[in-house]
Every structure is written in structure tokens, then in C-alpha cells.
Design an enzyme around this catalytic site. Sequence first.
Site, mmCIF file in Angstrom:
data_model
loop_
_atom_site.group_PDB
_atom_site.id
_atom_site.type_symbol
_atom_site.label_atom_id
_atom_site.label_comp_id
_atom_site.label_asym_id
_atom_site.label_seq_id
_atom_site.Cartn_x
_atom_site.Cartn_y
_atom_site.Cartn_z
ATOM 1 C CG HIS A 57 -1.820 -1.181 1.317
ATOM 2 N ND1 HIS A 57 -3.069 -1.194 0.765
ATOM 3 C CD2 HIS A 57 -1.637 -2.400 1.889
ATOM 4 C CE1 HIS A 57 -3.641 -2.369 0.985
ATOM 5 N NE2 HIS A 57 -2.787 -3.125 1.670
ATOM 6 C CG PHE A 58 3.632 2.374 -2.581
ATOM 7 C CD1 PHE A 58 4.078 1.700 -1.452
ATOM 8 C CD2 PHE A 58 4.338 2.228 -3.755
ATOM 9 C CE1 PHE A 58 5.209 0.896 -1.487
ATOM 10 C CE2 PHE A 58 5.475 1.424 -3.804
ATOM 11 C CZ PHE A 58 5.909 0.760 -2.677
ATOM 12 C CG ASN A 89 -6.503 0.056 -0.268
ATOM 13 O OD1 ASN A 89 -5.446 -0.085 -0.874
ATOM 14 N ND2 ASN A 89 -6.656 -0.329 0.987
ATOM 15 C CG HIS A 174 -9.384 -8.414 2.647
ATOM 16 N ND1 HIS A 174 -8.400 -7.810 3.396
ATOM 17 C CD2 HIS A 174 -10.441 -8.583 3.488
ATOM 18 C CE1 HIS A 174 -8.848 -7.609 4.639
ATOM 19 N NE2 HIS A 174 -10.090 -8.088 4.715
ATOM 20 C CG ASP A 299 -1.241 -6.453 4.139
ATOM 21 O OD1 ASP A 299 -1.465 -5.447 3.442
ATOM 22 O OD2 ASP A 299 -2.070 -6.912 4.940
ATOM 23 C CG HIS A 303 -1.884 3.125 9.190
ATOM 24 N ND1 HIS A 303 -2.913 3.568 8.398
ATOM 25 C CD2 HIS A 303 -1.982 1.773 9.216
ATOM 26 C CE1 HIS A 303 -3.612 2.533 7.955
ATOM 27 N NE2 HIS A 303 -3.071 1.429 8.435
ATOM 28 C CG PHE A 317 -7.453 -3.263 10.948
ATOM 29 C CD1 PHE A 317 -7.274 -4.383 11.747
ATOM 30 C CD2 PHE A 317 -8.718 -2.716 10.834
ATOM 31 C CE1 PHE A 317 -8.356 -4.944 12.429
ATOM 32 C CE2 PHE A 317 -9.804 -3.263 11.511
ATOM 33 C CZ PHE A 317 -9.618 -4.384 12.319
ATOM 34 N N GLY A 318 -3.057 -2.459 10.395
ATOM 35 C CA GLY A 318 -1.934 -2.539 9.464
ATOM 36 C C GLY A 318 -0.591 -2.198 10.064
#
Length: 420
Positions: A57-58, A89, A174, A299, A303, A317-318
Amino acid sequence: MDKIIKNARINGELSAIVIENGRITGIGSAVAARPGAEIIDAEGLTVIPGLVDVHVHFREPGLTEKETIATGSSAAAAGGFTTVLAMPNVLPVVDQEEQLKKQLALNSEKGLVKVGQIAAITEELTSNRLTKMGALKAIGAAAFSNDGHGIQEAKTMLSAMEDVRKVGGVLTVHLEDNGLANGGVVDPKAGKRLNLPGLTALSESTQLARDIELVRATGAHYHVAHVSSRYSVELIRQAKLAGLPITAEVSPHHLFLDESMIKGDDSNFKMNPPLRTKEDRYALIAGLLDGTIDMIASDHAPHTKEDKAGSMADCAFGIVGLETTFALVYEHFVASGLVDLQTAVSWLNEKPIEAFGLSNAGRLQVGDPADLVIFDEKEAFRINPKDFHSKGRNTPFAGEQVHGRVKRTFVNGEEVFSEK
């Protein structure tokens, strides 16, 4: 500039690698480069093909306070990754042809490494309106995913599989049944201990069981993202024995951590799917070792400090993973003697390239793009988030001692990372 990497240890033997016009033109003890080539001495170090991560996720555009393509790809290079696939996303969601064109242009302009783009399965990720997969694939979509959201309607998933089968694409899924997830944030076992809402593994495995039957009916290439449950591992195993076109990935945190290691309400241990039991973790390792699970993917989910502040009940989350994945895999699998380096590299290079048809990613073979990593198998170091190139610092692995420090990373023969 042409290069020759000499004294490189490849598959346990000393060798040299000749790079000309961005490609590998020679590998062996007797190869020579053209006059004027840059000489890189890798004495005491090991060379492997550039790693491939099919799940990152960038955050750009729209969420650049968390990460940008520049910072995310810099983190990838520092972690030894030369090809990554970014999830859709972002804001706006990559669900239309024009948005995909813009995203691919951004990835190319700002990425230090090769940043492929995954497009959405449905519009806005949560609707039942399918995207135009044929048009998106023609533009350059690497795969299709609603990552972060499970597809709730079986009819929608069936239609998606029929479409992806027609265009020869990959669905990377997912798994999460919202009704069973019920707002949970940790495995139920940890939830009881920590007084936090539990997210049952049935949320994952029941959707997987449904989808396996749909794969059986359609023949679509179906890729399971971030497997977390022993029940899912067994379902995938049986599906593969039946000859169904299913591949799967597991993330390092699910391999090396479990719910018993969460000692308090610590947001760095909050990810989706959550850390599950020790029995689940052992099943994931066994599934990776026996080929049920094909590959490892980070993954990588950066954040801000504010996003991860407070209780696990409320924070995002993450966790980040691009700068820790290889060292963790090397430490727990190779340095421990569980597998050889070649096997570990297959999980992080060969298998993702094969599953996603990534023709522009190098495999350390003559004729391939010179996507290479030089690393030190012996150097021990502690994971320190302050050293990360990513904007994200959210990791539960801070302070862990590992081996396998990346020294230099090359994409198409050009250096994109060098340890200071």
C-alpha cells in the site's frame, strides 16, 4: 553504465555478473565486461535476484501523509524489493480506466523500483458493480483486488471470476465476511485476554470455502491474500490437490507472531486479518514449506502516528513490512537452518513472478533485467523504525535482532539503494 559485479556469492559459489544496457549478459567465474565498465566488488557478500512483493500500500494519491510512491518505493529498495504490486485503495480508488492510466503514470514517474498497479474488482471497493476488467487489463492492471474488503455477495464474486477468466487475469482476494467479523480487531482468544472485540477466523475460511466452489465452476485464477488461519490452509491444500487454479500468500507477521505474543493493548499488533493462535501460525509455516502457500508478501501498510494512537479497538489496521520482510525471512528460515537461501528466494521472487506473470521482473538469469540485491548473510542488526525509509513506523518487530542486511539494490542495472 555497464557494470561487472565480481566476487559475488551466488547459490553458494563465487561468480561474477556482467550488466550491459540494464540486462544481465553474463554470469560465471570467467565472464568479462566491456572496457570502461564500473567494477563492483561484492567480496564476502551474497547476490540474489531482486525481491518481488505482490501486496503493498503506497497511499498516493489521497493519503500521502501515510506514504507516497517515492517513500514507499524507497522502503522497497532498502528492503531488497525491486518489483512491487500496489493495491488500489487510494483516493480516488483505482476502479476506472482513466484513474488507472494516471496511477500507472504516477508509479512510473515517482517509483524508485518497478511499481505495478492492481485495479479494483468492484467500483469503490465495496459496491457490487464490477469494474471493466478487460479494459483495465489492456491498460496495464497487474491483477484485481478489493483489498481491505471482502466481497459479500456470492453472485458478485461469481461474476468477477467469470470476467477475470475471460481476460486472463488474477483475482487477489481479501477474505472477510462482515457479518462474522462483527467489528472485531483481534483473534477471539486474544480478545478475551485483553477485553477487546474478537474477529473470528471463520470470517476468512467461510468466504474461502464459498470461493473455492466458484473457482471450480469458473476456472478463474484466484489468489488468496494474507492467509491467517489453519482452516484456510487446509482448504487451499485440498483445492490444489483437486487441480484448481489457486495460489496463496502469507505475510511475515502471521508466520513469526501469534496472539499469545500480544502482551497488552498495543496498536502495533493490530492488523487485518489479526494475529491468530500458535496452532494457526504453525499451520501457515507448514503450508509454506509444503507448497500449499506459494509465496510471502509483506502487506506493507503504513500509517501516521496519529492513525495508530490509542487502543487497538479504535486505531487503524496494518503494519509496515517492506524493510523488515527479507531480514525476518532470512533470520527465521535460512539462518535457523530450516530452509536454504534458494528456497527462501523462491518465495520472494520466482513464485510471485510465475503466479502474476511479471515479465519485467528479473530472476538473476542471463538476458533478464538486472534487478539485483547484494546483502550480507553474516551481519547482525536490530530492526529500528527510526532508520526506515517509509513514512510508517508501525511495526511489532522493533528491536528484534536479525541477519541478512541489504547493502545495495539495483533495478535494470541502476543502483536504487546503497547502505550509508
